[in-house]
Scaffold this motif. Structure first.
Motif, PDB file in Angstrom:
ATOM      1  N   ARG A   1       0.819  -1.213   0.000  1.00  0.00           N
ATOM      2  CA  ARG A   1       0.000   0.000   0.000  1.00  0.00           C
ATOM      3  C   ARG A   1       0.857   1.268   0.000  1.00  0.00           C
ATOM      4  O   ARG A   1       0.475   2.275  -0.590  1.00  0.00           O
ATOM      5  N   ILE A   2       1.991   1.217   0.650  1.00  0.00           N
ATOM      6  CA  ILE A   2       2.911   2.352   0.569  1.00  0.00           C
ATOM      7  C   ILE A   2       3.374   2.530  -0.877  1.00  0.00           C
ATOM      8  O   ILE A   2       3.403   3.652  -1.401  1.00  0.00           O
ATOM      9  N   ASP A   3       3.709   1.425  -1.546  1.00  0.00           N
ATOM     10  CA  ASP A   3       4.136   1.508  -2.955  1.00  0.00           C
ATOM     11  C   ASP A   3       3.020   2.091  -3.825  1.00  0.00           C
ATOM     12  O   ASP A   3       3.280   2.901  -4.724  1.00  0.00           O
ATOM     13  N   ALA A   4       1.779   1.669  -3.555  1.00  0.00           N
ATOM     14  CA  ALA A   4       0.648   2.170  -4.343  1.00  0.00           C
ATOM     15  C   ALA A   4       0.462   3.672  -4.121  1.00  0.00           C
ATOM     16  O   ALA A   4       0.227   4.423  -5.083  1.00  0.00           O
ATOM     17  N   LEU A   5       0.581   4.121  -2.867  1.00  0.00           N
ATOM     18  CA  LEU A   5       0.417   5.547  -2.567  1.00  0.00           C
ATOM     19  C   LEU A   5       1.570   6.363  -3.142  1.00  0.00           C
ATOM     20  O   LEU A   5       1.380   7.503  -3.579  1.00  0.00           O
ATOM     21  N   ARG A   6       2.756   5.789  -3.178  1.00  0.00           N
ATOM     22  CA  ARG A   6       3.879   6.485  -3.804  1.00  0.00           C
ATOM     23  C   ARG A   6       3.685   6.584  -5.314  1.00  0.00           C
ATOM     24  O   ARG A   6       4.071   7.580  -5.939  1.00  0.00           O
ATOM     25  N   SER A   7       3.069   5.577  -5.908  1.00  0.00           N
ATOM     26  CA  SER A   7       2.888   5.577  -7.366  1.00  0.00           C
ATOM     27  C   SER A   7       1.978   6.691  -7.842  1.00  0.00           C
ATOM     28  O   SER A   7       2.096   7.143  -8.989  1.00  0.00           O
ATOM     29  N   VAL A   8       1.050   7.148  -6.977  1.00  0.00           N
ATOM     30  CA  VAL A   8       0.166   8.254  -7.363  1.00  0.00           C
ATOM     31  C   VAL A   8       0.634   9.580  -6.774  1.00  0.00           C
ATOM     32  O   VAL A   8      -0.070  10.589  -6.836  1.00  0.00           O
ATOM     33  N   GLY A   9       1.825   9.574  -6.183  1.00  0.00           N
ATOM     34  CA  GLY A   9       2.449  10.818  -5.736  1.00  0.00           C
ATOM     35  C   GLY A   9       2.032  11.319  -4.370  1.00  0.00           C
ATOM     36  O   GLY A   9       2.462  12.403  -3.968  1.00  0.00           O
ATOM     37  N   LEU A  10       1.224  10.553  -3.624  1.00  0.00           N
ATOM     38  CA  LEU A  10       0.726  11.054  -2.347  1.00  0.00           C
ATOM     39  C   LEU A  10       1.709  10.840  -1.199  1.00  0.00           C
ATOM     40  O   LEU A  10       1.648  11.547  -0.191  1.00  0.00           O
ATOM     41  N   LEU A  11       2.592   9.870  -1.340  1.00  0.00           N
ATOM     42  CA  LEU A  11       3.626   9.640  -0.332  1.00  0.00           C
ATOM     43  C   LEU A  11       4.999   9.786  -0.961  1.00  0.00           C
ATOM     44  O   LEU A  11       5.186   9.524  -2.150  1.00  0.00           O
ATOM     45  N   ALA A  12       5.953  10.198  -0.122  1.00  0.00           N
ATOM     46  CA  ALA A  12       7.344  10.316  -0.562  1.00  0.00           C
ATOM     47  C   ALA A  12       8.254   9.904   0.577  1.00  0.00           C
ATOM     48  O   ALA A  12       7.875  10.006   1.753  1.00  0.00           O
ATOM     49  N   PRO A  13       9.449   9.417   0.269  1.00  0.00           N
ATOM     50  CA  PRO A  13      10.406   9.087   1.334  1.00  0.00           C
ATOM     51  C   PRO A  13      10.705  10.314   2.185  1.00  0.00           C
ATOM     52  O   PRO A  13      10.795  11.437   1.676  1.00  0.00           O
TER      53      PRO A  13
ATOM     54  N   THR B   1      -9.586   5.120  -5.906  1.00  0.00           N
ATOM     55  CA  THR B   1      -9.880   5.274  -7.332  1.00  0.00           C
ATOM     56  C   THR B   1      -8.642   5.722  -8.098  1.00  0.00           C
ATOM     57  O   THR B   1      -8.374   5.232  -9.206  1.00  0.00           O
ATOM     58  N   LEU B   2      -7.873   6.651  -7.523  1.00  0.00           N
ATOM     59  CA  LEU B   2      -6.630   7.100  -8.153  1.00  0.00           C
ATOM     60  C   LEU B   2      -5.677   5.929  -8.364  1.00  0.00           C
ATOM     61  O   LEU B   2      -5.068   5.781  -9.437  1.00  0.00           O
ATOM     62  N   ILE B   3      -5.551   5.102  -7.349  1.00  0.00           N
ATOM     63  CA  ILE B   3      -4.631   3.966  -7.419  1.00  0.00           C
ATOM     64  C   ILE B   3      -5.110   2.958  -8.466  1.00  0.00           C
ATOM     65  O   ILE B   3      -4.315   2.440  -9.266  1.00  0.00           O
ATOM     66  N   ALA B   4      -6.416   2.685  -8.481  1.00  0.00           N
ATOM     67  CA  ALA B   4      -6.952   1.745  -9.443  1.00  0.00           C
ATOM     68  C   ALA B   4      -6.724   2.216 -10.875  1.00  0.00           C
ATOM     69  O   ALA B   4      -6.370   1.438 -11.768  1.00  0.00           O
ATOM     70  N   ALA B   5      -6.930   3.535 -11.098  1.00  0.00           N
ATOM     71  CA  ALA B   5      -6.722   4.097 -12.432  1.00  0.00           C
ATOM     72  C   ALA B   5      -5.252   4.005 -12.842  1.00  0.00           C
ATOM     73  O   ALA B   5      -4.928   3.731 -13.998  1.00  0.00           O
ATOM     74  N   LYS B   6      -4.345   4.206 -11.879  1.00  0.00           N
ATOM     75  CA  LYS B   6      -2.923   4.128 -12.149  1.00  0.00           C
ATOM     76  C   LYS B   6      -2.528   2.694 -12.521  1.00  0.00           C
ATOM     77  O   LYS B   6      -1.738   2.465 -13.451  1.00  0.00           O
ATOM     78  N   GLU B   7      -3.108   1.729 -11.816  1.00  0.00           N
ATOM     79  CA  GLU B   7      -2.790   0.330 -12.082  1.00  0.00           C
ATOM     80  C   GLU B   7      -3.279  -0.093 -13.458  1.00  0.00           C
ATOM     81  O   GLU B   7      -2.603  -0.871 -14.165  1.00  0.00           O
ATOM     82  N   VAL B   8      -4.444   0.429 -13.878  1.00  0.00           N
ATOM     83  CA  VAL B   8      -4.991   0.078 -15.197  1.00  0.00           C
ATOM     84  C   VAL B   8      -4.121   0.674 -16.311  1.00  0.00           C
ATOM     85  O   VAL B   8      -3.853   0.040 -17.330  1.00  0.00           O
ATOM     86  N   SER B   9      -3.665   1.927 -16.067  1.00  0.00           N
ATOM     87  CA  SER B   9      -2.851   2.565 -17.096  1.00  0.00           C
ATOM     88  C   SER B   9      -1.440   1.984 -17.168  1.00  0.00           C
ATOM     89  O   SER B   9      -0.754   2.136 -18.147  1.00  0.00           O
TER      90      SER B   9
END
Length: 398
Positions: free
Chosen positions: A46-58, A390-398
């Motif tokens: 879930r951290i990886d998913a949130l990072r993929s949409v830009g909401l989390l950062a190291p 929804t953001l994460i799901a859209a990112k995974e589809v793209s």
């Protein structure tokens, strides 16, 4: 069972887990495992998913208790931007903010709402695009647009409903008009509601029960209860300016009724009274300038307006029992004359229990309250658990 303590549910999806980061505090994978009760592999995914949409950062490394220091992660409010728009009767303020509602660029210009939706919304769109560029950002980073209008709004549709000072705006599809110009989701609310939201989020987050009163050309209130903005069944909650003032008689109001608070104590009413007595005033700002210059008649008129407002607020205090009443709007710039009148009547007429800890203060956010509140409308929607999923799901589809 009744009487048992209630605990908040543990986060389940990535959107739920993200809410733990909203306060800005960095977290480790191990701390998230402890807080959510989920496995380390689930938390990592879930951290990886949130990072993929830009909401989390190291966010660096936590203090080590032995061995390699654990990595931490934090909310990245700069990943997207929001556009906050505060339209008044004669002014417009727009700000580009990050996802923490911190302004990155803003403008404040005279603009007559009576010019109609086509001209005003075109100006909003053009100015908004310029501000995005000025902030060094791009339109494809825009999470949405929040806009406050100086009149009643059907929150479900975003359309103004018979707004007294907005000729030509009744039923205008503001969300669709701005979406066509800016290509981003649009949320619309009454201007006082967005000011209440901005004041609460930035200056008084500890006050879960708050009334924000705007005193300008007109008068209105935004209601925060249990930490949330309360709009009422049709979005008409807080229409303080059209409550009848005891003893006001048949003074006509622009709403069609008589004796309304706005017709007695609003900026336009005070301008008329002062002008009739020979003062050179045209606008509410002129009243404030006279008071600040020490004009006795203007000071007395504003204090009496405060008393009239206090007479209506006293009933609101008995009904809602707020912890804070915050007064904003142009006329609040007259300082203690207005505040003293309000306090005099509220504390005199309300029950001691309701006023024991009640604070009545001028706005601390000032002109920023509206644009920050408008941006917050967008941010709260964009960062809600279901929206994040929804953001994460859209990112995974793209």
């Amino acid at each position: 069972m009744e009487g048992l303590a209630k605990f908040p549910p543990r986060p389940t999806g990535a959107g739920d887990m993200f809410q733990l980061f909203r306060n800005g505090a960095p977290r480790t994978r191990a701390s998230l495992v402890a807080e959510t009760g989920q496995s380390r592999s689930t938390v990592a995914a879930r951290i990886d998913a949130l990072r993929s949409v830009g909401l989390l950062a190291p966010a660096g490394e936590a203090t080590s208790t032995g061995g390699r220091p654990p990595s931490t992660f934090a909310f990245d409010p700069g990943s997207r931007i929001a556009l906050g728009v505060d339209l008044g009767a004669t002014h417009a303020r727009i700000a580009v903010t990050d996802l923490a509602a911190e302004p990155l660029a803003q403008v404040d210009e005279p603009l007559a709402i009576a010019d109609g939706p086509d001209r005003v919304l075109t100006w909003v769109a053009e100015t908004g695009k310029k501000l995005v560029t000025q902030a060094g950002r791009h339109m494809d980073e825009l999470a949405g647009v929040g806009i406050g209008l100086p009149g009643p709004v059907d929150h479900g549709t975003g359309r103004p409903v018979n707004p007294p000072i907005m000729p030509g705006w009744g039923g205008a599809d503001v969300p669709a008009e701005l979406y066509a110009r800016l290509g981003a989701p649009v949320m619309v609310d009454n201007d006082v509601n967005i000011m209440a939201l901005g004041e609460h989020r930035t200056m008084t987050p500890e006050a879960d029960d708050l009334l924000f009163v705007k005193v300008a050309t007109g008068i209105g209130a935004g209601v925060i209860m249990d930490g949330h903005l309360r709009r009422g069944a049709q979005g008409a909650a807080g229409d303080l300016g059209h409550v009848t003032v005891p003893g006001a008689g048949d003074i006509p109001c622009r709403c069609g009724n008589s004796g309304c608070l706005e017709a007695v104590a609003g900026g336009a009413a005070i301008v008329t009274r002062l002008r009739d007595s020979g003062a050179a005033v045209e606008t509410t700002q002129d009243i404030v300038d006279l008071v600040r210059s020490g004009d006795v008649a203007a000071g007395q008129a504003v204090r009496q307006a405060g008393r009239d407002i206090g007479s209506v607020l006293a009933a609101s205090v008995s009904l809602l029992n707020p912890a804070r009443i915050v007064v904003g709007g142009i006329l609040a710039g007259a300082g203690e004359h207005l505040m003293a009148g309000i306090r005099e009547v509220v504390y005199q007429r309300s029950l001691p229990l309701a006023t024991r800890d009640l604070r009545i203060t001028p706005s601390e956010a000032g002109a920023q309250a509206g644009v920050v509140g408008a941006a917050t409308l967008v941010i709260e929607q964009y960062l809600a658990p279901s929206s994040v999923d929804t953001l994460i799901a859209a990112k995974e589809v793209s």
